[in-house]
Design an enzyme around this catalytic site. Structure first.
Site, PDB file in Angstrom:
ATOM      1  N   GLU A 165      35.833  37.592  35.410  1.00 52.61           N
ATOM      2  CA  GLU A 165      36.362  38.420  34.329  1.00 52.61           C
ATOM      3  C   GLU A 165      35.725  38.120  32.968  1.00 52.61           C
ATOM      4  OE1 GLU A 165      40.624  38.023  34.497  1.00 52.61           O
ATOM      5  OE2 GLU A 165      40.754  38.955  36.458  1.00 52.61           O
ATOM      6  N   GLU A 363      40.631  39.645  43.520  1.00 50.87           N
ATOM      7  CA  GLU A 363      42.023  39.355  43.113  1.00 50.87           C
ATOM      8  C   GLU A 363      42.834  40.636  43.187  1.00 50.87           C
ATOM      9  OE1 GLU A 363      42.599  37.489  39.274  1.00 50.87           O
ATOM     10  OE2 GLU A 363      40.868  36.165  39.591  1.00 50.87           O
TER      11      GLU A 363
HETATM   12  O1  IFM Z   1      45.799  34.296  36.689  1.00 51.61           O
HETATM   13  C1  IFM Z   1      44.858  35.265  36.356  1.00 51.61           C
HETATM   14  C2  IFM Z   1      43.495  34.878  36.865  1.00 51.61           C
HETATM   15  O2  IFM Z   1      43.105  33.627  36.419  1.00 51.61           O
HETATM   16  C3  IFM Z   1      42.476  35.885  36.395  1.00 51.61           C
HETATM   17  N1  IFM Z   1      42.871  37.234  36.753  1.00 51.61           N
HETATM   18  C4  IFM Z   1      44.219  37.633  36.444  1.00 51.61           C
HETATM   19  C5  IFM Z   1      45.215  36.607  36.939  1.00 51.61           C
HETATM   20  C6  IFM Z   1      46.646  37.047  36.596  1.00 51.61           C
HETATM   21  O3  IFM Z   1      46.786  37.212  35.216  1.00 51.61           O
END
Ligand code: IFM
Length: 466
Positions: A165, A363
């Protein structure tokens, strides 16, 4: 519904080093920007830090055994840069390397494929002291670290994510300041955005030079911008600018070696100031897969007549973007639940970036206020529904041709949710932070059944429960 997922599809879970490892001062680990930030008063909810987190550094073997019980096939974890290079430079800490060696071996022994992320936000503080991601040198330091890690683990790790990210790294870290290093400065944010894109290009090549079997990608937080009045020209412009910042910035960089026109027009010389001759060739790099982190769609309302782009601070460059109405239902983060959005996003990526031949969902998940019942079970029906509905939507995209190869639920364990500290729980497994006991939630059982059903090639996508 017939199973839309290919046989070789991998079902996984994801975590990140600072969020779970703890042992922040053990075995020569250096200080990271998140140690500094979380130890600064007022930066995290309740002043929480990652000092202990889920104590995974010491409990990794039991955690891998639990993953195996849950039928997990792929584990996306991140490597803590300051465990290996405490000062971010050439001075190597072998005990840091040894930990990831042990973790990878344990995973392989359990039949779980490792997917290693090289940067999930814990920059060595020593590099931040030299400007962090606002300093171009950090991109080169990152590539050098990535090469050494790939040389050490590349005989066993094939799936590599360079950065997690980068939008959050640049905009939350250097513009709104809600994440480490907590800076609020547009020039630094623009520099960080460019340098993370450069870092991906440099590191991808470095990893490939160190390991011939490496599959390398980048994990982007992506969303669909939904506008409440598509006929409104200001709103469409705003949505396009937001989309350019969040979705297209890094994707265009590595596919075409340039940033979206909407951004170069908008920032002009301010962005150009950080770009050097030849950068285009560094930015453009073939990817083996794109990692997508999807949580929810984003909703934009009509901008106020007097709204102006922010020059300093704020979550986005555009204050009005945050003020639009968010539909129900929402998670504990206040994020709307929009399962069909992941399908739309996957189809859009397949259509707009055809050179991306494989997509890993790196994710996807949700925070809810889990409370153990009297018998100790955690009946997180909402999370189970979130997962099954999103997985069903991924299945629809796969049926329509999206090249999705894996899915990783965020997160394996409840953990340190950055500025929210331990107040938000994303885990499939409940963590009692006092005792460090782990209890799989209902969602973990549901996910396990889904994986097993897929493995036996029967109906993989289940109906929501509850
Ligand atoms: O916990 C975070 C992760 O580290 C990065 N993506 C989003 C998740 C939830 O906010």
């Amino acid at each position: 519904m017939p199973n839309p997922f290919p046989r070789e599809f991998k079902w996984g879970v994801a975590t990140a080093s600072y969020q779970i490892e703890g042992s922040s001062a053990s075995d020569g680990r250096g200080t990271s920007i998140w140690d500094t930030f979380s130890h600064t008063s007022g930066k995290t909810v309740n002043g929480d830090t990652g000092d202990v987190a889920c104590d995974h550094y010491r409990r990794y073997a039991a955690d891998v055994a639990l993953m195996r019980e849950l039928a997990i096939q792929s584990y996306r974890f991140s490597i803590s840069w300051p465990r290996i290079f405490p000062n971010g430079d050439e001075k190597l800490e072998p005990r840091g390397f040894d930990f990831y060696d042990r973790l990878v071996d344990e995973l392989l022994e359990a039949g779980i494929s490792p997917m290693a992320t090289l940067y999930h936000w814990d920059l060595p503080q020593a590099l931040q002291d030299r400007g962090g991601w606002a300093n171009r040198e950090t991109a080169y330091a990152f590539a050098s670290y990535a090469e050494k890690v790939a040389a050490r683990l590349g005989d066993r790790v094939e799936q590599w994510v360079t950065l997690n990210e980068p939008w959050c790294v640049a905009w939350l870290g250097y513009m709104s300041g809600v994440h480490a290093p907590g800076i609020k400065n547009l020039d630094q944010a623009l520099a960080a955005a460019h340098h993370t894109a450069l870092a991906h290009g440099l590191a991808t090549r470095a990893i490939r030079s160190a390991s011939s079997t490496a599959n390398v990608g980048l994990a982007l937080n992506m969303t669909n911008y939904r506008v409440d009045d598509p006929g409104n020209a200001d709103l469409s412009t705003l949505a396009d600018l937001m989309d350019a910042h969040v979705n297209r910035w890094w994707l265009d960089a590595f596919t075409i070696g340039a940033y979206p026109r909407a951004l170069t027009d908008f920032y002009g010389p301010k962005l150009q100031a950080h770009i050097e001759p030849g950068d285009e060739d560094i930015l453009r790099v073939g990817t083996d897969f794109l990692g997508i982190n999807y949580y929810s769609d984003s909703f934009l309302g009509v901008p106020a007549a007097d709204a102006k782009p922010m020059q300093d601070g704020g979550l986005f460059p555009f204050p009005q973007a945050a003020s639009s109405p968010i539909p129900e239902p929402k998670t504990a983060m206040g994020w709307p639940i929009t399962a069909s959005g992941i399908r739309d996003l996957l189809l859009r990526v397949s259509r707009d970036w055809p050179s991306v031949e494989a997509i890993a969902i790196t994710e996807n998940g949700a925070a809810f206020d889990d409370v153990p019942s009297e018998d100790g079970r955690i009946l997180d029906h909402q999370r189970a529904n979130y997962l099954t509905s999103h997985i069903a939507a991924v299945g629809e995209a796969v049926e329509l041709g999206a090249p999705v190869v894996s899915y990783h639920a965020w997160s394996f364990l409840d953990n340190f949710e950055w500025a929210e500290g331990y107040s938000k729980r994303f885990g499939l497994v409940y963590v009692d932070y006092e005792s460090q006991n782990r209890t799989p939630k209902l969602s973990a059982e549901v996910y396990r059944s889904l994986i097993l059903a897929h493995a036996s090639d029967s109906e993989a996508v289940q109906q929501p429960v509850g």
